[in-house]
Design a protein around this motif. Structure first.
Motif: not given
Length: 304
Positions: A258-264, A298-303
């Motif tokens: 995941v790129a910086p500021g990106g989402w998983l 659905c699990l999500t998170g932002q770097r």
């Protein structure tokens, strides 16, 4: 065509099914002999796994015979396998009515609407009046996708959750990695929703080939590969719809992608498994439940 129907015990079901296929049966299915009675039993395991024994206490085998097949020869192949061959009282023949099996199978799969923006349309409904046109128009995304061997045709709650998340969060132009792409449905949806360069990865070569075919059918470009062929680098959006155990094992790798500021975004996780999956990702990228449906999340998170 005819079907040979016979009863057997749990210990015989697998061996007899294999023997009937080797003897020439076109197909063999195993059914609960107590089905539709008060003695009917459920037979299931953990999602993504199989029960230890794929049979009930009392089973009914249904073998489809080719024209001219002698049922006596098929039954003789069972003699000595966990006991004697079935006696006359333990089996019977029944006729199978003629049918257009292709059309009958296709009739079971109609268009699927996901959220407010996404339609999944089998190719045999391509020209049906009233359906949105192929591609993305007027905010509606239509994905042409036929049920096949690869996982992910739009009917499962986890696929719905991932598609809805993509529709809600993609702004346009993002790089996307679909890890465990199956049929390629998430990667295709991402491109039609406006994503930029998108890659689909799967451990199953047939899934990779299915993604290539489905991308071509939807006129989008998706890079595909097996995990060993995945180049170094990060993506602004990483999505993985697999199952909880492999997701936990993949936590360091997927998080690093995941790129910086990106989402998983992860799915294939039961609600009761959400905490342990979040715990596995906590050292790398904090996750939280974005949405739940029919017992799945659905699990999500932002770097940062």
């Amino acid at each position: 065509m005819r079907e040979l129907v016979l009863n057997c015990a749990q210990s015989q079901a697998e061996a007899w099914s294999d023997a009937l296929l080797e003897a020439g049966a076109l197909s063999v299915s195993v059914e609960d002999a107590d089905g539709d009675t008060e003695h009917e039993q459920a037979l299931f395991g953990e999602p993504g796994t199989e029960p230890d024994v794929l049979a009930w206490q009392r089973n009914r085998l249904v073998a489809l015979l080719a024209d001219g097949d002698d049922p006596a020869q098929l039954l003789a192949s069972l003699d000595g396998l966990t006991g004697p061959a079935p006696g006359q009282a333990d089996w019977f023949l029944r006729e199978v009515p003629d049918a257009d099996w292709v059309r009958l199978t296709q009739s079971q799969f109609g268009p699927i609407v996901v959220g407010e923006r996404i339609w999944i349309v089998p190719s045999w409904h391509r020209d049906d009046a009233g359906l949105p046109l192929a591609g993305a128009r007027d905010g509606i995304v239509r994905i042409e996708l036929d049920p096949g061997l690869a996982f992910g045709t739009g009917s499962h709650p986890t696929t719905h959750l991932c598609l809805e998340w993509l529709a809600a969060h993609l702004q346009g132009g993002e790089t996307v990695l679909d890890y465990g792409c199956g049929s390629g449905i998430l990667a295709i949806a991402a491109r039609l929703l406006g994503a930029g360069p998108t890659r689909g990865v799967d451990i199953d070569e047939q899934a990779v080939l299915a993604t290539v075919r489905n991308a071509a059918a939807n006129r989008v470009e998706i890079e595909t590969c097996l995990p060993d062929g995945l180049p170094e680098g990060t993506s602004q959006v990483v999505v993985a719809n697999i199952l909880s155990n492999p997701l936990k094992l993949l936590a360091p790798m997927l998080s690093a992608r995941v790129a910086p500021g990106g989402w998983l975004a992860l799915s294939g996780v039961l609600e009761r498994q959400a905490d342990e999956v979040c715990e596995a990702y906590a050292p790398h990228l904090p996750l939280q439940v974005w949405a739940a449906r029919d017992g799945w999340v659905c699990l999500t998170g932002q770097r940062a």
